[in-house]
Design a protein around this motif. Structure first.
Motif, PDB file in Angstrom:
ATOM      1  N   ARG A 400       0.823  -1.209   0.000  1.00  0.00           N
ATOM      2  CA  ARG A 400       0.000   0.000   0.000  1.00  0.00           C
ATOM      3  C   ARG A 400       0.858   1.261   0.000  1.00  0.00           C
ATOM      4  NH1 ARG A 400      -4.482  -2.593   4.081  1.00  0.00           N
ATOM      5  NH2 ARG A 400      -5.918  -3.318   2.450  1.00  0.00           N
ATOM      6  N   GLU A 401       1.913   1.252   0.796  1.00  0.00           N
ATOM      7  CA  GLU A 401       2.766   2.437   0.833  1.00  0.00           C
ATOM      8  C   GLU A 401       3.500   2.623  -0.490  1.00  0.00           C
ATOM      9  OE1 GLU A 401       4.678   5.851   2.452  1.00  0.00           O
ATOM     10  OE2 GLU A 401       2.833   4.751   2.893  1.00  0.00           O
ATOM     11  N   GLY A 402       3.929   1.537  -1.088  1.00  0.00           N
ATOM     12  CA  GLY A 402       4.592   1.627  -2.382  1.00  0.00           C
ATOM     13  C   GLY A 402       3.657   2.149  -3.460  1.00  0.00           C
ATOM     14  N   ALA A 403       2.422   1.635  -3.471  1.00  0.00           N
ATOM     15  CA  ALA A 403       1.447   2.103  -4.460  1.00  0.00           C
ATOM     16  C   ALA A 403       1.182   3.600  -4.291  1.00  0.00           C
ATOM     17  CB  ALA A 403       0.153   1.306  -4.321  1.00  0.00           C
ATOM     18  N   ARG A 404       1.090   4.054  -3.049  1.00  0.00           N
ATOM     19  CA  ARG A 404       0.829   5.477  -2.800  1.00  0.00           C
ATOM     20  C   ARG A 404       1.997   6.341  -3.271  1.00  0.00           C
ATOM     21  NH1 ARG A 404       2.108   9.411   0.552  1.00  0.00           N
ATOM     22  NH2 ARG A 404       3.596   8.136   1.737  1.00  0.00           N
ATOM     23  N   ARG A 405       3.208   5.947  -2.905  1.00  0.00           N
ATOM     24  CA  ARG A 405       4.376   6.749  -3.264  1.00  0.00           C
ATOM     25  C   ARG A 405       4.638   6.740  -4.768  1.00  0.00           C
ATOM     26  NH1 ARG A 405       8.544   7.792   0.744  1.00  0.00           N
ATOM     27  NH2 ARG A 405       7.814   7.331   2.854  1.00  0.00           N
ATOM     28  N   PHE A 406       4.363   5.627  -5.411  1.00  0.00           N
ATOM     29  CA  PHE A 406       4.686   5.479  -6.827  1.00  0.00           C
ATOM     30  C   PHE A 406       3.662   6.157  -7.734  1.00  0.00           C
ATOM     31  CE2 PHE A 406       5.085   3.045 -10.828  1.00  0.00           C
ATOM     32  CZ  PHE A 406       6.462   3.127 -11.020  1.00  0.00           C
ATOM     33  N   GLY A 407       2.464   6.376  -7.216  1.00  0.00           N
ATOM     34  CA  GLY A 407       1.387   6.857  -8.066  1.00  0.00           C
ATOM     35  C   GLY A 407       0.772   5.734  -8.881  1.00  0.00           C
ATOM     36  N   TRP A 408       0.580   4.594  -8.216  1.00  0.00           N
ATOM     37  CA  TRP A 408       0.099   3.393  -8.898  1.00  0.00           C
ATOM     38  C   TRP A 408      -1.295   3.588  -9.484  1.00  0.00           C
ATOM     39  CZ3 TRP A 408       2.075  -0.742 -10.938  1.00  0.00           C
ATOM     40  CH2 TRP A 408       1.296  -1.885 -11.173  1.00  0.00           C
ATOM     41  N   GLU A 409      -2.062   4.530  -8.927  1.00  0.00           N
ATOM     42  CA  GLU A 409      -3.418   4.746  -9.437  1.00  0.00           C
ATOM     43  C   GLU A 409      -3.406   5.229 -10.889  1.00  0.00           C
ATOM     44  OE1 GLU A 409      -2.027   8.644  -7.759  1.00  0.00           O
ATOM     45  OE2 GLU A 409      -1.970   6.540  -7.131  1.00  0.00           O
ATOM     46  N   GLU A 410      -2.266   5.694 -11.379  1.00  0.00           N
ATOM     47  CA  GLU A 410      -2.150   6.144 -12.769  1.00  0.00           C
ATOM     48  C   GLU A 410      -1.746   5.013 -13.706  1.00  0.00           C
ATOM     49  OE1 GLU A 410       0.485   9.442 -12.853  1.00  0.00           O
ATOM     50  OE2 GLU A 410      -0.632  10.593 -11.361  1.00  0.00           O
ATOM     51  N   ARG A 411      -1.636   3.812 -13.192  1.00  0.00           N
ATOM     52  CA  ARG A 411      -1.239   2.667 -14.021  1.00  0.00           C
ATOM     53  C   ARG A 411      -2.209   2.480 -15.187  1.00  0.00           C
ATOM     54  NH1 ARG A 411      -2.955  -2.870 -14.272  1.00  0.00           N
ATOM     55  NH2 ARG A 411      -4.599  -2.293 -12.800  1.00  0.00           N
ATOM     56  N   PRO A 412      -1.652   2.281 -16.391  1.00  0.00           N
ATOM     57  CA  PRO A 412      -2.546   1.973 -17.523  1.00  0.00           C
ATOM     58  C   PRO A 412      -3.263   0.645 -17.284  1.00  0.00           C
ATOM     59  CG  PRO A 412      -0.341   2.598 -18.277  1.00  0.00           C
ATOM     60  CD  PRO A 412      -0.256   2.410 -16.804  1.00  0.00           C
ATOM     61  N   ALA A 413      -4.586   0.674 -17.263  1.00  0.00           N
ATOM     62  CA  ALA A 413      -5.345  -0.552 -17.029  1.00  0.00           C
ATOM     63  C   ALA A 413      -5.268  -1.497 -18.223  1.00  0.00           C
ATOM     64  CB  ALA A 413      -6.794  -0.214 -16.710  1.00  0.00           C
ATOM     65  N   THR A 414      -5.110  -0.928 -19.411  1.00  0.00           N
ATOM     66  CA  THR A 414      -5.055  -1.720 -20.636  1.00  0.00           C
ATOM     67  C   THR A 414      -3.631  -1.701 -21.181  1.00  0.00           C
ATOM     68  OG1 THR A 414      -7.331  -1.142 -21.159  1.00  0.00           O
ATOM     69  CG2 THR A 414      -5.974  -2.016 -22.960  1.00  0.00           C
ATOM     70  N   PRO A 415      -3.018  -2.856 -21.411  1.00  0.00           N
ATOM     71  CA  PRO A 415      -1.660  -2.875 -21.958  1.00  0.00           C
ATOM     72  C   PRO A 415      -1.574  -2.155 -23.301  1.00  0.00           C
ATOM     73  CG  PRO A 415      -2.258  -5.034 -21.107  1.00  0.00           C
ATOM     74  CD  PRO A 415      -3.500  -4.209 -21.077  1.00  0.00           C
ATOM     75  N   ALA A 416      -0.419  -1.543 -23.531  1.00  0.00           N
ATOM     76  CA  ALA A 416      -0.112  -0.862 -24.792  1.00  0.00           C
ATOM     77  C   ALA A 416      -1.059   0.288 -25.082  1.00  0.00           C
ATOM     78  CB  ALA A 416      -0.103  -1.853 -25.955  1.00  0.00           C
ATOM     79  N   SER A 417      -1.547   0.944 -24.036  1.00  0.00           N
ATOM     80  CA  SER A 417      -2.543   2.007 -24.237  1.00  0.00           C
ATOM     81  C   SER A 417      -2.003   3.403 -23.972  1.00  0.00           C
ATOM     82  CB  SER A 417      -3.756   1.755 -23.332  1.00  0.00           C
ATOM     83  OG  SER A 417      -3.384   1.791 -21.968  1.00  0.00           O
ATOM     84  N   VAL A 418      -0.791   3.510 -23.446  1.00  0.00           N
ATOM     85  CA  VAL A 418      -0.231   4.818 -23.096  1.00  0.00           C
ATOM     86  C   VAL A 418       1.060   5.040 -23.866  1.00  0.00           C
ATOM     87  CG1 VAL A 418       0.747   6.239 -21.257  1.00  0.00           C
ATOM     88  CG2 VAL A 418      -1.284   4.854 -20.813  1.00  0.00           C
ATOM     89  N   ARG A 419       1.166   6.221 -24.481  1.00  0.00           N
ATOM     90  CA  ARG A 419       2.358   6.549 -25.249  1.00  0.00           C
ATOM     91  C   ARG A 419       2.898   7.894 -24.798  1.00  0.00           C
ATOM     92  NH1 ARG A 419       2.291   4.165 -31.201  1.00  0.00           N
ATOM     93  NH2 ARG A 419       4.290   5.211 -31.088  1.00  0.00           N
ATOM     94  N   ASP A 420       4.203   8.009 -24.878  1.00  0.00           N
ATOM     95  CA  ASP A 420       4.895   9.266 -24.641  1.00  0.00           C
ATOM     96  C   ASP A 420       5.802   9.486 -25.838  1.00  0.00           C
ATOM     97  OD1 ASP A 420       6.228  11.484 -23.751  1.00  0.00           O
ATOM     98  OD2 ASP A 420       7.323  10.456 -22.151  1.00  0.00           O
ATOM     99  N   GLY A 421       5.267  10.114 -26.870  1.00  0.00           N
ATOM    100  CA  GLY A 421       6.014  10.249 -28.113  1.00  0.00           C
ATOM    101  C   GLY A 421       6.210   8.888 -28.753  1.00  0.00           C
ATOM    102  N   ARG A 422       7.459   8.515 -28.972  1.00  0.00           N
ATOM    103  CA  ARG A 422       7.760   7.235 -29.606  1.00  0.00           C
ATOM    104  C   ARG A 422       7.716   6.068 -28.630  1.00  0.00           C
ATOM    105  NH1 ARG A 422      14.140   7.632 -30.970  1.00  0.00           N
ATOM    106  NH2 ARG A 422      13.956   5.374 -31.197  1.00  0.00           N
ATOM    107  N   TRP A 423       7.556   6.359 -27.329  1.00  0.00           N
ATOM    108  CA  TRP A 423       7.666   5.336 -26.293  1.00  0.00           C
ATOM    109  C   TRP A 423       6.303   4.839 -25.843  1.00  0.00           C
ATOM    110  CZ3 TRP A 423      12.456   3.560 -25.413  1.00  0.00           C
ATOM    111  CH2 TRP A 423      13.524   4.379 -25.761  1.00  0.00           C
ATOM    112  N   LEU A 424       6.176   3.523 -25.771  1.00  0.00           N
ATOM    113  CA  LEU A 424       5.061   2.885 -25.081  1.00  0.00           C
ATOM    114  C   LEU A 424       5.419   2.819 -23.604  1.00  0.00           C
ATOM    115  CD1 LEU A 424       4.632  -0.025 -27.625  1.00  0.00           C
ATOM    116  CD2 LEU A 424       2.951   1.793 -27.263  1.00  0.00           C
ATOM    117  N   VAL A 425       4.508   3.261 -22.744  1.00  0.00           N
ATOM    118  CA  VAL A 425       4.812   3.396 -21.323  1.00  0.00           C
ATOM    119  C   VAL A 425       3.988   2.391 -20.526  1.00  0.00           C
ATOM    120  CG1 VAL A 425       4.831   4.937 -19.323  1.00  0.00           C
ATOM    121  CG2 VAL A 425       5.364   5.834 -21.606  1.00  0.00           C
TER     122      VAL A 425
END
Length: 742
Positions: A400-425
């Motif tokens: 729980r502490e790791g999830a809070r510190r890391f910002g785990w709530e922003e995790r992409p729920a669907t694989p291959a759904s988030v991009r940052d320019g040329r990068w899949l994140v």
């Protein structure tokens, strides 16, 4: 003082070059130099060996082969632990693996020895070697026990029935490659003969094991072997025992009656030291649609050398990690004519958790459940296989502490759904667990008449900060400033310990120091209380306070140096110790482990499949922290190892010869600074009173446990490509990348 981020007390000696490592000792005067000649085949027999040309080379003093090597003691399998056994070399013409020593050339200079080594002529009859793991998996056998004396197989409930009836099932194979410890300091030694005795300056993790093993091999009294190892430049398991360079140097030094130095080249380390076995792991998880596990199985097959068995405890942590009523674990060995398997940092836990925590991620995606929540739902209340309570378990808090510190709530729920320019994140996470071990350790603490304390034990410092944490515990126990504590380590004439390894070193030795200090305090109070010249005479010492080099009772106070000077002018000492965990009821009545949670973010190039780690976070529960700075350093180091296991490390065997083809750092890849941009480790406050009186547990290897799986799971989250054959490389990801948007 305990827990503070004290700078390393040995730091100045190291950065100024005053810390002396094994190969740097010159007490014996000008030594001779040895160089090992290795076999160029992987299996067979020497039919001819000609040393004449080498012996004629200028500067050469000796060429030792099996034809003229002294008789040595055999390996004694009745000795419980491998590292205390004899390690004979050059015992006959048979070749058991590629690179095995066939000769030692000793000369006046290293250059002369190495040049002459090229002139040793060896002819062989080549035998049929078993070098391909895939071809031998059908020839497996069941070892009696696995590493650390753990049971080979375990079974609880009815796994087949539980798995077959599960609503959701994961049944996958994961493979891990050969891996090496590769410490910065190569394996090296200087052996100096002194009459019939030997002084061995050697890079080793366990002094007592080195002394016993050398003496058993040379068939002499251990008291005639003095080990000196004040500084060790890394070990990671590879220096728990001594190796051929040390035995060969000892044999040559005795034969020539002169000091002999031998160091392995980096390339030789790949063939002569041993490695983490290759493994094929089947993980089966059965769960209900609510995510609760009903069945869990972890079956492991790995390689072993046919002459020196090693069964890594790869499935062992699965036995304690998650709750499930139906359970199965097993270990099997496939004999190969390769160097023996050996302990590499977090043996068993590192490759085992790479597989199991990847499988848990697969289960989470099958269920459409947050991977953190899946693990929390399967948190056990007692050890699910031993059925004893946990001593101190805070895995859920780490998650729980790791999830809070890391910002785990922003995790992409669907694989291959988030991009940052040329990068899949992508984001990934995993849990971590590692057993805590205790071994017999003795420490002597002496208080000098000037009020300084000397701590003595044969415990070693392999770069983890032993000098520093022992200083802190002694300073805390006696109420002294750290600069009035001196630590003496790494000599066989000091009280015996289990050394550094298995993450037991700091907890064992610090507990022993604490107990020695408590005994010293009692002696000081008795001396002062019974001395009419002391301000403390006749006072009730129950509330005595030791601080700033003084001991106070009520309003009275006296310097420790004054008490010692009057009553014990030669100094006052006491010993403290720990016992083997098998003799400690806490280790029978409780499941004692350390815990953690890893979180990772990666970017994967959408065109090339290049993988870049963006950040990692680990949150850990390890009981009492002995030094905040060295603890964090150790954990971060382990996390980097995990990233390397997930993405880079892989030793490749030539199936024709049994040689490792990538036996240098140009081709055996390990993480460098550019690979590891942002890593952080956080430790929760804790105290495990079942582990020891300090409440402290090992940290060095916990950091690697599960770390690689968090990276692997992040790669899947970024790309939708699940790689189960580690390491994850471009070639394995590229074919499955999602198509580019038009």
């Amino acid at each position: 003082m305990i827990g503070q981020a004290l700078n390393r007390v040995d730091g100045p000696a190291k950065v100024t070059g005053r810390a002396t490592y094994a190969y740097e000792h010159w007490e014996a005067g000008q030594p001779l130099y040895g160089f090992i000649v290795g076999a160029t085949i992987g299996k067979g027999r020497i039919t001819r060996i000609d040393t004449e040309n080498a012996e004629r080379t200028p500067g050469v003093h000796l060429v030792m082969t099996y034809l003229n090597a002294p008789e040595q003691g055999p390996r004694d399998e009745s000795v419980s632990f491998e590292y205390w056994r004899a390690q004979p070399v050059l015992t006959g013409p048979d070749i058991h693996y590629h690179g095995e020593p066939v000769a030692l050339v000793v000369a006046a200079t290293l250059e002369q020895a190495r040049a002459a080594a090229d002139l040793v002529e060896v002819e062989y009859t080549v035998g049929r070697g078993r070098f391909d793991f895939a071809e031998q998996e059908d020839e497996v056998y069941i070892p009696k026990v696995v590493n650390a004396g753990l049971p080979t197989d375990t079974s609880v409930g009815d796994f087949d029935a539980g798995f077959d009836s599960a609503e959701i099932r994961i049944d996958e194979y994961y493979t891990t490659p050969y891996e090496f410890s590769m410490p910065m300091e190569p394996h090296a030694c200087l052996v100096e003969p002194r009459g019939e005795d030997l002084v061995v300056y050697v890079s080793c993790q366990i002094v007592d094991a080195a002394q016993t093993s050398i003496a058993s091999t040379l068939q002499i009294d251990p008291e005639r072997v003095q080990i000196v190892a004040p500084f060790v430049g890394g070990g990671f398991g590879s220096k728990l025992g001594i190796h051929s360079e040390t035995i060969l140097a000892a044999l040559a030094a005795r034969a020539l009656r002169q000091p002999v130095k031998v160091a392995l080249t980096r390339q030789q380390i790949f063939q002569l030291i041993g490695m983490r076995p290759i493994s094929n792991q089947r993980v089966r998880l059965g769960a209900g649609r609510d995510g609760r596990l009903t069945a869990i199985a972890h079956d492991v097959t790995m390689h072993t050398n046919p002459d020196v068995e090693y069964a890594e405890q790869t499935a062992a942590t699965t036995r304690s990690l998650y709750a499930a009523p139906h359970r199965l674990t097993s270990h099997r060995l496939a004999p190969l004519d390769l160097p023996r398997g050996t302990d590499v940092r977090a043996p068993g836990e590192a490759p085992g958790m790479l597989a199991v925590e990847s499988a848990m991620d697969e289960l989470a995606y099958s269920l459409g459940l947050d991977p953190v929540e899946l693990r929390i739902r399967n948190e056990p209340t007692v050890d699910p296989e031993r059925e004893v309570p946990y001593s101190d378990r805070h895995l859920v808090e780490c998650l729980r502490e790791g999830a809070r510190r890391f910002g785990w709530e922003e995790r992409p729920a669907t694989p291959a759904s988030v991009r940052d320019g040329r990068w899949l994140v992508g984001y990934g996470m995993s849990a971590a667990i590692r057993g805590h071990f205790q071994g017999p350790t003795a420490v002597r603490v002496r208080l000098e008449a000037d009020g300084t304390a000397v701590v003595q034990t044969d415990m070693t410092d392999i770069g983890t900060g032993t000098y520093t944490v022992l200083t802190q515990v002694a300073a805390d126990g006696l109420g002294l400033p750290p600069d009035r504590v001196r630590i003496e380590l790494g000599r066989s004439d000091l009280p015996t310990s289990w050394g550094s390894g298995g993450s037991w070193g700091a907890a064992n030795s610090c507990t022993a120091v604490h107990r020695a200090c408590m005994a010293l305090r009692e002696k000081l109070l008795v001396a002062a209380g019974g001395d009419t010249r002391s301000p403390l005479h006749g006072l009730d010492a129950a509330d005595a306070v030791f601080s700033d080099g003084n001991v106070g009772v009520g309003g009275a106070s006296e310097a420790l140096s004054e008490i010692v000077t009057r009553n014990h002018p030669a100094g006052l000492e006491a010993e403290g110790g720990t016992r083997f965990m098998g003799d400690d009821p806490n280790y029978t009545n409780y499941s004692i482990n350390t815990y953690g949670a890893h979180f990772a973010e990666v970017g994967v190039d959408a065109d090339t499949a290049e993988i870049r780690l963006r950040r990692m976070l680990g949150v850990f529960s390890v009981g009492t922290v002995l030094n905040a700075k060295t603890t964090r350093s150790q954990l971060i180091g382990g996390m980097i190892w995990g990233a390397g296991a997930a993405l880079e490390e892989e030793a490749v065997v030539d199936a024709r010869s049994g040689a490792f083809v990538n036996r240098d750092f140009a081709q055996y890849l390990v993480p460098v600074h550019a690979d590891i941009p942002d890593v952080d480790a956080v430790v929760l406050d804790g105290f495990d009173d079942k582990a020891n009186v300090l409440g402290a547990k090992g940290v060095g290897e916990l950091g690697i446990c599960g770390a690689g799986a968090s990276v692997a799971n992040a790669v899947f989250n970024a790309t939708g490509v699940r790689v189960r054959d580690f390491p994850i490389t471009i070639e394995k990801v590229l074919p499955g990348l999602p198509p580019m948007d038009s």
